[in-house]
Design an enzyme around this catalytic site. Structure first.
Site, PDB file in Angstrom:
ATOM      1  N   GLU A 293       6.539   0.278   3.069  1.00  0.00           N
ATOM      2  CA  GLU A 293       5.201   0.763   2.445  1.00  0.00           C
ATOM      3  C   GLU A 293       3.759   0.165   3.772  1.00  0.00           C
ATOM      4  O   GLU A 293       2.847  -0.056   4.523  1.00  0.00           O
ATOM      5  CB  GLU A 293       4.789  -0.263   1.450  1.00  0.00           C
ATOM      6  CG  GLU A 293       5.671   0.766   0.580  1.00  0.00           C
ATOM      7  CD  GLU A 293       4.802   2.124  -0.135  1.00  0.00           C
ATOM      8  OE1 GLU A 293       4.873   2.522   0.551  1.00  0.00           O
ATOM      9  OE2 GLU A 293       6.414   2.083  -0.812  1.00  0.00           O
ATOM     10  N   TYR A 380      11.008  12.496   4.324  1.00  0.00           N
ATOM     11  CA  TYR A 380      11.576  11.462   5.351  1.00  0.00           C
ATOM     12  C   TYR A 380      12.398  11.327   5.639  1.00  0.00           C
ATOM     13  O   TYR A 380      12.803  10.602   7.553  1.00  0.00           O
ATOM     14  CB  TYR A 380      11.528   9.816   3.974  1.00  0.00           C
ATOM     15  CG  TYR A 380      10.869   9.999   2.837  1.00  0.00           C
ATOM     16  CD1 TYR A 380      10.343   8.719   2.839  1.00  0.00           C
ATOM     17  CD2 TYR A 380      10.266  10.994   1.882  1.00  0.00           C
ATOM     18  CE1 TYR A 380       9.285   8.448   1.750  1.00  0.00           C
ATOM     19  CE2 TYR A 380       9.385  11.151   1.302  1.00  0.00           C
ATOM     20  CZ  TYR A 380       8.323   9.880   0.793  1.00  0.00           C
ATOM     21  OH  TYR A 380       7.721   9.068  -0.323  1.00  0.00           O
TER      22      TYR A 380
END
Length: 605
Positions: A293, A380
Site C-alpha cells: 500500500e 498485479y
C-alpha cells in the site's frame, strides 16, 4: 478530446476538474451522508460544450447551482453498470480556460455501494457505530457526483461533520474536536487525486505514532497491538522506497486499521491506507500488505492508469516496488520468494478465468464491463512479470535509473500502456548504451500487452520454497514424526506455503495426524490469521472435531471474506448444523457483502 475511459459517463474531455470540496455530515442514525459538494471545473473548449455531465449512482440530489445560480439539471436514465448521468445545462458555454463552480446538494441512499455502515455490534469494542468508504473502482459516484475516472485528478478539501472522530484521504487541518455532539473535521489534499482515492471513515478511533511521519488509527481496544505490529517497519519501508524512486510526496503516511468485520484486504487511500485488521498478527509477518500500500504512494496514487483497462500500470508497478522493498529490508532472496507465492496466485487466477480469457491480458477491453468483474491477481502478477522482464532485459543498474525518470515524467498525471511504452523506449533511446538500445528495439510490445494466459516463467531462486515443500513431502509418510524444530527457521510465509502444500494432498491427513500437525507446530494458538485459517482448512478436511471450537471462534471474530468463506464452506461439509448456527449467531457482525456471500455459500439464500 474523446474520453479514453469507457467506464465513465462524464464528458471529461470538455470539462477538467480542478478542485473538489466535500461538505458532508455523517448521520449514523439514518446511515446516510448529507450535505453538498462544490466542484470547480475548467472549460476545455471555447464555448462549444453546453452541458456538464457527471457520474452518479443511486444518489439523492436536491439542487444544483452553477456559479451560485440555480441551474437546469436532470439525472438521466441509468446506463448499466455505470449508474445514471447527471446533466447540468451551461446554455451559453464557457470560454476555454475559464472555471465554473457547481454546488450540488445531495444525500447518499440505502443503495450506496461506496459506503459500509456498521452497527456497534460489528466493531471491535462494540460501543459505537462506524462508517468507512471504499471507492475503487467506480463507487465514488454513489457518494457524490464526479468525473469518476482515474484519468481525472483534482485537489480536495474535506469538511466532514460527525459525532465521532474522522479520518480522510487528506492531511488533517487543526479544528476544534472537543466537547459532545457533532464536530467538524477538516482535511486538505494538495496533491491531485482521482475520485476513487476519495476516502473517509468515522468511528471510535484512537491514534498512536508508529514512525517519523506516521500514525496508526484504530479502535482504542486494538491500538497497542497495532502500534507494536507496525512501528518496526514503517520508517524502513519509507526510506527504501524513497531511495528506489524519490522523496515521498504526501507529507504523512498513516494506517487506519479497520474493525475486525472488514471484508477486504487493504486500500491505498492517500495519507491513510485503509487496512484489514488481520495484518495485526502478533508476529510482524503480514506487514508486506503495508509495503504494497505504501508503494502505491508512487505507483497508482502519484502516477496512475488512465482507465481500468491499463490497471497493470498501478498494480504491476506496486507489486514490483513492494518486492524491491522486501528485498532491501529482509534480504535479496525475499524478492524471489514473494514472486514465487505470487506466481501461484497468478496460476490460480488464469486457471479460474481460462487461459484464453480477455481478463488474463495486460491490456483488457472494458467496454460495457464493470471493472470489479475483471478484478483478479492478473494485473498485479502479470504486470509485475512484465516489469521484471524489462528489469532483467536492460539490467537492474540501468532499470533503476529509469524508475525515478518514469515517476517524475508522469507525476500528478494519468497514462496508458502506450504512453508507458514510449516513455521507456525514449529513455533508453537517449541513454547512450548501444547494446541496451538494441535490446529495447526488439521488445515484442504487442505480444506482451495482448497475449492472454501466463507469461514466460522466470528461473526463480527457490531456496526458501524448497524447504517448505520438502517438509510437506515428509508428511505424506504416515510414520513421519514431526518436531517443533521442523519449522523453527521458517518465516510465517514459509509456513503458509507448507500448509498450502498439505491442503493439496490427493488424500487428506487423518484427524489424528492433522491434530498432531497443529499441536506440534503450535499453529492453532497463533495470532496469525493467515496461518490459522490455512491450518483449519486442513483440520476440517481431515474431520478433526477437536479443532471445531477454534474454527468457530475464528469465523465469529473476523469478517475478511478471504478467510471466512472457505472455512464456512468446509465447516458446512463436516457439520452443517454448527455452520448454520454459527452464522445465525454472528450475522449482525458481518458486513452486508460478507453476509450475502455466506448466505449463498450455506444455501440460505
Amino acid at each position: 478530446m474523446a474520453p479514453r475511459d469507457p467506464n465513465t459517463l462524464a464528458n471529461y474531455g470538455d470539462w477538467g476538474m480542478k478542485h473538489t470540496t466535500v461538505n458532508l455530515k455523517v448521520n449514523f442514525e439514518k446511515q446516510r451522508l448529507e450535505g453538498s459538494v462544490l466542484l470547480e471545473l475548467e472549460s476545455l473548449t471555447n464555448k462549444e460544450s453546453r452541458e456538464i455531465i457527471l457520474d452518479t449512482n443511486y444518489l439523492s440530489i436536491s439542487s444544483v447551482k452553477l456559479d451560485s445560480v440555480d441551474s437546469e439539471w436532470a439525472v438521466k436514465d441509468r446506463v448499466e453498470p455505470y449508474g445514471a448521468p447527471l446533466h447540468v445545462s451551461v446554455p451559453s458555454g464557457v470560454p476555454q480556460g475559464d472555471v465554473v463552480k457547481l454546488d450540488i446538494a445531495l444525500e447518499t441512499t440505502e443503495q450506496c455501494v461506496g459506503l459500509q455502515w456498521m452497527t456497534p455490534a460489528q466493531t471491535g469494542n462494540k460501543k459505537h457505530p462506524y462508517v468507512y468508504s471504499q471507492c475503487q473502482a467506480i463507487l465514488a459516484r454513489s457518494i457524490f457526483p464526479c468525473q469518476d475516472t482515474p484519468d481525472v485528478k483534482s485537489t480536495f478539501t474535506f469538511n466532514i461533520t460527525s459525532p465521532l472522530p474522522v479520518v480522510a484521504s487528506g492531511v488533517p487541518v487543526p479544528s476544534d474536536g472537543k466537547g459532545d455532539g457533532d464536530k467538524l473535521f477538516r482535511f486538505e489534499q494538495k496533491v491531485p487525486i482521482p475520485s476513487y482515492l476519495f476516502a473517509l471513515a468515522s468511528g471510535d478511533l484512537a491514534t498512536a505514532r508508529i514512525g517519523k511521519r506516521s500514525v496508526v488509527a484504530t479502535g482504542p481496544e486494538a491500538l497497542e497491538a497495532a502500534k507494536w505490529e507496525l512501528e518496526a517497519d514503517i520508517d524502513k519501508f519509507l526510506e527504501v522506497a524513497e531511495k528506489i524512486v524519490f522523496d515521498y510526496q504526501w507529507g504523512e503516511y498513516n494506517v487506519l486499521v479497520l474493525p475486525p468485520s472488514f471484508a477486504y484486504g487493504g486500500m491505498e487511500n492517500p495519507i491513510f491506507t485503509f487496512a484489514t485488521p488481520t495484518i495485526i498478527s502478533g508476529d510482524r509477518q503480514n506487514v508486506d500488505v503495508i509495503a504494497h500500500e505504501l508503494s502505491h504512494s508512487w505507483s497508482g496514487n502519484l502516477v496512475g492508469c488512465a482507465s481500468w483497462e491499463h490497471f497493470w500500470l498501478n498494480e504491476g508497478w506496486t507489486t514490483y516496488l513492494e518486492r524491491r522493498i522486501g528485498a532491501a529490508v529482509y534480504g535479496e532472496p525475499q524478492f524471489d520468494f514473494s514472486a514465487i507465492i505470487g506466481w501461484k496466485s497468478l496460476e490460480d487466477s488464469v486457471s479460474l478465468l481460462g487461459a484464453d480469457h480477455e481478463f488474463t491480458k495486460l491490456i483488457v477491453n472494458h467496454k460495457g464491463v464493470d471493472p470489479e468483474d475483471a478484478f483478479s491477481t492478473v494485473p498485479y502478477e502479470k504486470g509485475f512479470h512484465f516489469l521484471y522482464y524489462l528489469d532483467r532485459l536492460v539490467g537492474r543498474e540501468h532499470f533503476d535509473k529509469f524508475i525515478p525518470h518514469y515517476f517524475k515524467t508522469w507525476a500528478n498525471k494519468s497514462l496508458d500502456s502506450f504512453e508507458f511504452k514510449k516513455t521507456f523506449v525514449d529513455f533508453f533511446e537517449g541513454y547512450g548504451n548501444p547494446e541496451i538500445k538494441k535490446k529495447v528495439a526488439q521488445i515484442p510490445w504487442e505480444e506482451k500487452f495482448y497475449t492472454p494466459g501466463l507469461p514466460p516463467k522466470p528461473d526463480f531462486n527457490t531456496a526458501y520454497v524448497d524447504s517448505c515443500l520438502a517438509l510437506a513431502e515428509k508428511w505424506k509418510n504416515e510414520d513421519y514424526k514431526p518436531t517443533s524444530k521442523d519449522i523453527e527457521s521458517f518465516t510465517a510465509n514459509q509456513t503458509l506455503v507448507f500448509l498450502q502444500a498439505i491442503q493439496t494432498f490427493p488424500q487428506p491427513l487423518s484427524a489424528e495426524r492433522s491434530h498432531l500437525l497443529g499441536t506440534t507446530y503450535n499453529i492453532s494458538s497463533s495470532k496469525n490469521v493467515e496461518l490459522k485459517s490455512a491450518y483449519y482448512a486442513i483440520s476440517l478436511r481431515a474431520g478433526d472435531r477437536q479443532e471445531l471450537p477454534g474454527v468457530v471462534d475464528l469465523i465469529s471474530s473476523v469478517g475478511r471474506m478471504k478467510f471466512v468463506r472457505p472455512l464456512y464452506r468446509k465447516l458446512n461439509e463436516l457439520d452443517r448444523d454448527l455452520a448454520v448456527k454459527t452464522f445465525k449467531e454472528n450475522k449482525d457482525f458481518y458486513p452486508s457483502t460478507t453476509k450475502g456471500q455466506l448466505q449463498r455459500d450455506l444455501g440460505l439464500k
